[in-house]
Structure formats: C-alpha cells, structure tokens
Scaffold this motif. Structure first.
Motif, PDB file in Angstrom:
ATOM      1  N   LEU A  98       0.775  -1.127  -0.018  1.00  0.00           N
ATOM      2  CA  LEU A  98      -0.045  -0.044   0.032  1.00  0.00           C
ATOM      3  C   LEU A  98       0.875   1.218   0.025  1.00  0.00           C
ATOM      4  N   LEU A  99       0.652   2.273  -1.020  1.00  0.00           N
ATOM      5  CA  LEU A  99       1.468   3.428  -1.339  1.00  0.00           C
ATOM      6  C   LEU A  99       0.415   4.472  -0.931  1.00  0.00           C
ATOM      7  N   PHE A 100       0.878   5.427   0.078  1.00  0.00           N
ATOM      8  CA  PHE A 100      -0.130   6.329   0.766  1.00  0.00           C
ATOM      9  C   PHE A 100       0.526   7.795   0.456  1.00  0.00           C
ATOM     10  N   GLY A 101      -0.191   8.960   0.063  1.00  0.00           N
ATOM     11  CA  GLY A 101       0.373  10.257  -0.202  1.00  0.00           C
ATOM     12  C   GLY A 101      -1.020  10.979   0.355  1.00  0.00           C
ATOM     13  N   ALA A 102      -1.020  11.984   1.103  1.00  0.00           N
ATOM     14  CA  ALA A 102      -1.875  12.807   1.581  1.00  0.00           C
ATOM     15  C   ALA A 102      -1.587  14.358   1.899  1.00  0.00           C
ATOM     16  N   LEU A 103      -2.552  15.269   1.927  1.00  0.00           N
ATOM     17  CA  LEU A 103      -2.415  16.720   2.294  1.00  0.00           C
ATOM     18  C   LEU A 103      -2.286  16.876   3.775  1.00  0.00           C
ATOM     19  N   LYS A 104      -1.362  17.683   4.114  1.00  0.00           N
ATOM     20  CA  LYS A 104      -1.122  17.927   5.656  1.00  0.00           C
ATOM     21  C   LYS A 104      -2.513  18.524   6.448  1.00  0.00           C
ATOM     22  N   ARG A 105      -3.378  19.169   5.664  1.00  0.00           N
ATOM     23  CA  ARG A 105      -4.649  19.568   6.285  1.00  0.00           C
ATOM     24  C   ARG A 105      -5.555  18.510   6.572  1.00  0.00           C
ATOM     25  N   LYS A 106      -5.602  17.595   5.910  1.00  0.00           N
ATOM     26  CA  LYS A 106      -6.228  16.300   6.337  1.00  0.00           C
ATOM     27  C   LYS A 106      -5.787  15.521   7.588  1.00  0.00           C
ATOM     28  N   VAL A 123      -2.452   2.062  -4.499  1.00  0.00           N
ATOM     29  CA  VAL A 123      -1.944   3.535  -4.197  1.00  0.00           C
ATOM     30  C   VAL A 123      -3.273   4.273  -3.848  1.00  0.00           C
ATOM     31  N   THR A 124      -3.340   4.875  -2.832  1.00  0.00           N
ATOM     32  CA  THR A 124      -4.276   5.588  -2.110  1.00  0.00           C
ATOM     33  C   THR A 124      -3.984   6.999  -1.490  1.00  0.00           C
ATOM     34  N   GLY A 125      -5.003   7.667  -1.044  1.00  0.00           N
ATOM     35  CA  GLY A 125      -4.836   8.777  -0.238  1.00  0.00           C
ATOM     36  C   GLY A 125      -5.540  10.095  -1.119  1.00  0.00           C
ATOM     37  N   LYS A 178       8.497  13.371   4.651  1.00  0.00           N
ATOM     38  CA  LYS A 178       9.155  12.785   5.798  1.00  0.00           C
ATOM     39  C   LYS A 178       9.233  13.523   7.111  1.00  0.00           C
ATOM     40  N   ARG A 179       9.035  14.836   7.004  1.00  0.00           N
ATOM     41  CA  ARG A 179       9.269  15.524   8.274  1.00  0.00           C
ATOM     42  C   ARG A 179       7.741  15.361   9.066  1.00  0.00           C
ATOM     43  N   ASN A 180       6.707  15.007   8.625  1.00  0.00           N
ATOM     44  CA  ASN A 180       5.560  14.818   9.040  1.00  0.00           C
ATOM     45  C   ASN A 180       5.330  13.444   9.722  1.00  0.00           C
ATOM     46  N   LEU A 181       6.348  12.555   9.543  1.00  0.00           N
ATOM     47  CA  LEU A 181       6.164  11.118   9.922  1.00  0.00           C
ATOM     48  C   LEU A 181       7.170  10.770  11.078  1.00  0.00           C
ATOM     49  N   TYR A 224      -4.279  12.713   8.247  1.00  0.00           N
ATOM     50  CA  TYR A 224      -3.749  11.858   7.780  1.00  0.00           C
ATOM     51  C   TYR A 224      -3.069  11.117   8.770  1.00  0.00           C
ATOM     52  N   GLN A 225      -2.886  11.428   9.852  1.00  0.00           N
ATOM     53  CA  GLN A 225      -2.306  10.639  11.066  1.00  0.00           C
ATOM     54  C   GLN A 225      -3.309   9.690  11.478  1.00  0.00           C
TER      55      GLN A 225
END
Length: 414
Positions: free
Chosen positions: A323-331, A393-395, A362-365, A333-334
């Motif tokens: 699973l490959l995940f990409g998201a926006l900071k304002r969502k 692939v999701t997010g 990476k800085r948000n993880l 995501y955590q």
C-alpha cells in the motif's frame, strides 16, 4: 495555460462560506441559465463521483444529452464540465469564461470577487444551457447548504453518504454534517438518500418533512444486492457493475433510483437492456481503477472512504498486499495511517509525497516507512512484482491524479 485558467489560478484560496448572495446575484446577472434545463443535484461525503458516473452512463445509454459537473479533475480542468462524457473545449471554456469576467465587473460594485469554484460552477451552468442538455448532474463541492452549487433547484436532490470530513468547514459531528448535506433539499421536490447512519437519516427526514420533500431511502424504498435492484415500481435482476467492490452496489442503487425517479418525472421510458449495459460499462477514474501489473488506484481521501478500501483489500485472498499512501497535511492523515496499521497489520505500508506544497513528507512522519519518489517505488514494483502481489495506491485525490498521469504516460511509452 490559457487566460481563463490563469484567472482561475489567481482565485485559489478565496473560499467564502458566508452565504450564497454573491452567487445568486451572479446567476441573476447571467439571466439564470440553470432554469433552462432539469437538474439532479448530488452531495455526499463519499460516493458522489461514482453515483454521477452511473447516472451519466444510464442517461447516455437512453440517448439523452447529459451534462456533468464534478470535482476535482484527474487530468484536465476541462474534465470537470462534460456533455455525454466529452469535456468542454478550450474554445468554449475561454469564451464563456470571458463572459463571466465581464459580468463580474458589474458584480464587484456590490460583492467580493468570485472564487475559483464559483467561477467553474458558473461556466458549467452556462455551458449546459448552450448545449441544451436534457439533464445536468451537478456535484456539490463541499457540504451542500452553503456550497456555490446550491443556487440551483434540483428536480432530484441526492445524498450518497454522510461521514466525518471537512470538519473545519461543515462541523465536527455527523448531525452537523448531515444538516449541511440536507441543505440541498428544495421545497416540494424529491430526494434520494443512500445508506446513512441513523442520526444522519433522521436529519434528512426532518428536513424533508419541513420542505414537503418526497424522500426515498436506501433499504426502505429501494435496494441493490447480488446483482438485483428493487424499488416500489420494479425489480431488475442480473445486473453487473463496471465499478469494482461491493460498496459500489450502494452507489449504483442510489444512482439507479435517482435515474428511474427522474425518468418517471419526465415521462421517459427506461429500458432494462440499456440499464444493464450502462451499469456494466460505467467506469470512474481513480476509484478502484485497475492498471496492469496488479496496481489499483483509489482516492480514499478520508476515513469513511478508507474503510471501504480496507473492505476490498480484505477480499483479496492469497495475495501479498503493498500500500502506497500520499495525503495532504490539512487532512487527518495521522488518523488514516493509524487506521490502516490497525486494520491491515500484515500489509506493507509505505508513505510518499507528491508535487503539492501541502503534501505530507518525511518531516510529518515518525516510524512509518517513507520513500521520496513514488515514481521509483512504482517502477520497482512493476519490475519485481509477481502475480500474487497487488499494489494499492491511495490517499489524496490530487495524489491519485498525479500517479494516474504517470501510469498513463508509462503505458503510452511502453
């Protein structure tokens, strides 16, 4: 990028939620284009796009000229405004955009500038008038009650689902969000609702009672299960869906009920053979969309949508899942990442970033596995994967659009 796209880009970030007076004045200055064709108005936390895709195909198979206004776009901004699946042309987009620019000069005497989404909504409403569509399917941007599209009066209002998303705008409870969604109900018209939580269903029922709206509820007035649709008028068996996953039966049910209701209002005769063909041939970019080498793209951009994806992944027996995940900071995501780890502990989860200033990196993880290039990750999967492996692939839908463009380019150059 043409002059109207440049103008639109300058309006990104102007999101007004104070009311609809500016949009009402704008459509008045444009001589109310939305009054010259019937409309099905669609909202919902998830399922809006899929339901519109089903309805669009149903109307097209019945030889009706159908306009669709959806968002966001997967490839080009023109994809948001289509007639019989064909996007608006560059020429028409610019010409109608100039007309709105001219109107706005008068509007600015009493109102603030139009926002990005308001301008797009107005272009769609004018284009559908010019094209003399038999029906327009209008998708709400966010919420419903205060959305720019809510200046239209839908012959049928549709609420596909209600879940927690856009809480900063719509409220932090199911009841508050349901009140926004039910805000598209119009006096003495008809409405269709999907499988909603009890508190959301009750909000819709109360709103319908207040306005004298005839309400059709999933599970009570219509249903779809194992290829069989039924409502108070008819039963149709042997239906197959072009969109994958069992939850698409719910979206198909809402779409088919809305379609049949509208056809009845217009005294048009639906044909079962065309219904079967339409549902089987319906596709929707970026929603459990399958690419070669075992790759699925799914824009599960909030927790309710993610739960549906998890349900589908669990059905893939004897498969090793990546699973490959990409998201926006304002969502949230955590919250989404925590949910994935909890529900799919055996899935190999990797986080990535994409070309958006608001994307997580990476800085948000903390402890999650991270790759800086989704392109390299996907290319490695394609090169090394076996028939027993799948990549989801999701997010963010913006992430999905970017990945989709990359995969399509790879197909063209293969």
């Amino acid at each position: 990028m043409n002059e109207i796209e440049t103008w639109l880009e300058s309006r990104i970030g102007l999101n007004f939620r104070s009311g609809l007076e500016r949009m009402r004045q704008a459509i008045s200055l444009l001589d109310h284009p939305e009054e010259n064709y019937p409309i099905i108005h669609v909202t919902g936390t998830n399922g809006k796009g899929s339901s519109i895709a089903f309805m669009s195909q149903l109307f097209a198979e019945h030889k009706k000229k159908v306009g669709t206004f959806t968002s966001p776009h997967m490839v080009s901004i023109y994809d948001r405004i289509c007639v019989n699946h064909k996007p608006i042309s560059d020429k028409d987009f610019v010409r109608i955009g100039r007309r709105i620019q001219a109107m706005e000069r008068q509007l600015l005497q009493t109102q603030d500038p139009l926002s990005y989404f308001e301008i797009l909504t107005l272009i769609a409403l004018l284009y559908f008038e010019e094209e003399q569509v038999d029906v327009a399917l209008i998708e709400v941007g966010i919420g419903g009650l205060l959305d720019a599209t809510n200046v239209v009066i839908g012959d049928v209002a549709v609420v596909t689902s209600v879940g927690l998303d856009h809480q900063e705008t719509l409220g932090d409870s199911i009841v508050a969000i349901a009140e926004q969604k039910a805000g598209i109900f119009k006096k003495k018209e008809r409405a269709v609702i999907g499988p909603l939580a009890e508190e959301a269903r009750r909000v819709c029922e109360l709103r319908a009672d207040e306005l004298g709206v005839v309400l059709y509820e999933y599970g009570r007035d219509f249903s779809f299960s194992k290829g069989q649709f039924s409502n108070q008028d008819k039963m149709i068996v042997g239906l197959q869906l072009g969109l994958k996953s069992t939850y698409q039966e719910e979206n198909a049910a809402v779409a088919l009920q809305s379609f049949l209701l509208f056809m009845k209002q217009q005294n048009w005769q639906p044909q079962v053979k065309w219904i079967r063909k339409a549902l089987q041939e319906t596709h929707w970019a970026g929603r459990l969309e399958y690419f070669e080498r075992g790759i699925y793209l799914d824009g599960a951009h909030n927790l309710p949508a993610l739960s549906r994806l998890v349900e589908f992944i669990r059905q893939q027996e004897q498969k090793e899942i990546f699973l490959l995940f990409g998201a926006l900071k304002r969502k949230n995501y955590q919250g989404m990442l925590s949910y994935l780890k909890q529900e799919l502990p055996d899935v190999r989860l990797t986080i990535t970033t994409f070309e958006d200033d608001g994307a997580i990196d990476k800085r948000n993880l903390t402890t999650e596995t991270y790759v800086s290039s989704y392109r390299e990750f996907i290319e490695q999967f394609i090169k090394k994967s076996t028939d027993s492996q799948l990549l989801f692939v999701t997010g963010s839908l913006y992430f999905i659009a970017e990945v989709r463009a990359f995969l399509l380019e790879k197909e063209l150059t293969a």
